[in-house]
Design a protein around this motif. Structure first.
Motif, PDB file in Angstrom:
ATOM      1  N   ALA A  25      32.996  22.058  26.393  1.00  0.00           N
ATOM      2  CA  ALA A  25      32.968  21.464  25.049  1.00  0.00           C
ATOM      3  C   ALA A  25      34.166  20.524  24.854  1.00  0.00           C
ATOM      4  N   ASP A  26      35.347  20.987  25.260  1.00  0.00           N
ATOM      5  CA  ASP A  26      36.552  20.151  25.113  1.00  0.00           C
ATOM      6  C   ASP A  26      36.442  18.865  25.937  1.00  0.00           C
ATOM      7  N   VAL A  27      35.969  19.038  27.179  1.00  0.00           N
ATOM      8  CA  VAL A  27      35.860  17.879  28.074  1.00  0.00           C
ATOM      9  C   VAL A  27      34.825  16.886  27.532  1.00  0.00           C
ATOM     10  N   THR A  28      33.709  17.399  27.035  1.00  0.00           N
ATOM     11  CA  THR A  28      32.673  16.509  26.474  1.00  0.00           C
ATOM     12  C   THR A  28      33.262  15.704  25.313  1.00  0.00           C
ATOM     13  N   GLN A  29      34.010  16.399  24.466  1.00  0.00           N
ATOM     14  CA  GLN A  29      34.623  15.705  23.324  1.00  0.00           C
ATOM     15  C   GLN A  29      35.591  14.611  23.805  1.00  0.00           C
ATOM     16  N   ASP A  30      36.411  14.968  24.789  1.00  0.00           N
ATOM     17  CA  ASP A  30      37.374  13.987  25.335  1.00  0.00           C
ATOM     18  C   ASP A  30      36.655  12.777  25.926  1.00  0.00           C
TER      19      ASP A  30
END
Lengths: 160, 178
Positions: A25-30
């Motif tokens: 989720a964090d990587v997708t947002q980044d």
């Protein structure tokens, strides 16, 4: 809209690359933040999907390399706690199989992981993958063959 | 046999995708029929490839929400960038001011110091002159306002005197009656 069209693809690359929903989720947002901040740099004559996939791939590999120590320690811990003991979250057999498969994929080399995810999970053709990352089709094929073989062998080692 | 197994292993993935030539396919099939280990590998690979499609997942709701907020965040960031005063420019302006002070207040370079003082002198003269002009404009403005308001005041004064006079008259009348 951009997010509706591509969020699933990017999220699934990240999820199967890291085998961790929070990190995915964090990587997708980044990745999306990066895409929005660099939209001006994108040249219209180029293929947008290819650009997006390249950013996603590079970001995943960079993120993995930066946190390599953490990931490797986690993988060791996973091996010790054994994949055969499903966590309370992985109630059904199918879920535990999926988690196990993701873990095994996450142990492959980053370059092999990306092409395997795109070919076997996202169902892209060899030509599409080659075009997206600007690499020869032969390289894509050999990477996928190697990735599948390593993945299968890791399962067979676990069963023995 | 082991040497052959190694070679066949590398071909199994392509074999499953029908990517091999006719001759290679036949060779792999023959080997698989004779080698249980490679056959197990092939079956396991097939099984894994079938499961791979299950690894696709929908984007969680909370993440979609976060993603939909990104255009606003990046828009604000860009707006902030436009207002942002570049650091190098600030540093350059600061350095110039520092050197000007140095030349003005010290005598390290006498010629520059003289030039700067004469420049400041001419600026002062200019300021004093313009100040004079402003004073004149201000005075004429005051004079105009004074004339205008004074006139108005005298008119209102006359009106007031008239009304007071009438009021006194009325009162005196009433006093007589009472």
């Amino acid at each position: 809209m951009l997010i509706n069209a591509y969020s699933k693809a990017v999220y699934n690359i990240a999820l199967n690359f890291f085998a961790d929903k929070d990190i995915a989720a964090d990587v997708t947002q980044d990745i999306f933040l990066k895409i929005y901040n660099n939209l001006e740099k994108f040249k219209e004559e180029k293929n947008f999907t290819a650009w997006l996939f390249t950013i996603s791939r590079n970001y995943c590999i960079d993120y993995w390399r930066k946190n390599k120590k953490y990931f490797l320690t986690n993988q060791e811990l996973d091996e010790k706690t054994s994949a055969h003991d499903p966590s309370p979250e992985d109630n059904s057999i199918r879920d535990s199989e999926i988690v196990e498969l993701r873990r095994k994929i996450a142990r492959l080399e980053p370059e092999l992981r990306v092409v395997l995810i795109l070919r076997d999970i996202q169902d892209l053709s060899y030509q599409e993958i080659a075009a997206k990352f600007s690499i020869p089709e032969g390289t894509v094929k050999s990477r996928i063959n190697r990735a599948r073989l390593k993945l299968t062998q890791s399962f067979m080692r676990g069963e023995q | 046999m082991i040497h052959k197994c190694k070679e066949i292993e590398t071909l199994i993935s392509a074999y499953l995708e029908n990517e091999l030539s006719q001759a290679e396919s036949v060779r792999v099939a023959q080997h698989l029929a004779a080698c249980p280990r490679c056959l197990t590998l092939k079956e396991k690979m097939e099984d894994i490839l079938l499961k791979m499609s299950d690894l696709q997942e929908e984007v969680p709701f909370f993440l979609k929400n976060r993603l939909f907020n990104i255009p606003d965040i990046s828009g604000k960031k860009n707006a902030a960038k436009i207002i942002y005063f570049p650091k190098w420019l600030a540093a350059a302006v600061g350095t110039v001011i520092l050197f000007l002070n140095l030349f003005y207040f010290t005598n390290i370079f006498p010629s520059v110091n003289r030039e700067m003082h004469s420049m400041v002198g001419s600026v002062q003269t200019f300021v004093v002159r313009t100040g004079g002009w402003f004073e004149k404009i201000k005075e004429s403005k005051n004079l105009f306002l004074f004339t205008f308001f004074n006139k108005k005041t005298s008119e209102s004064k006359a009106e007031k005197i008239d009304s007071d006079f009438n009021l006194n008259k009325e009162l005196s009348k009433g006093g007589n009656n009472g």
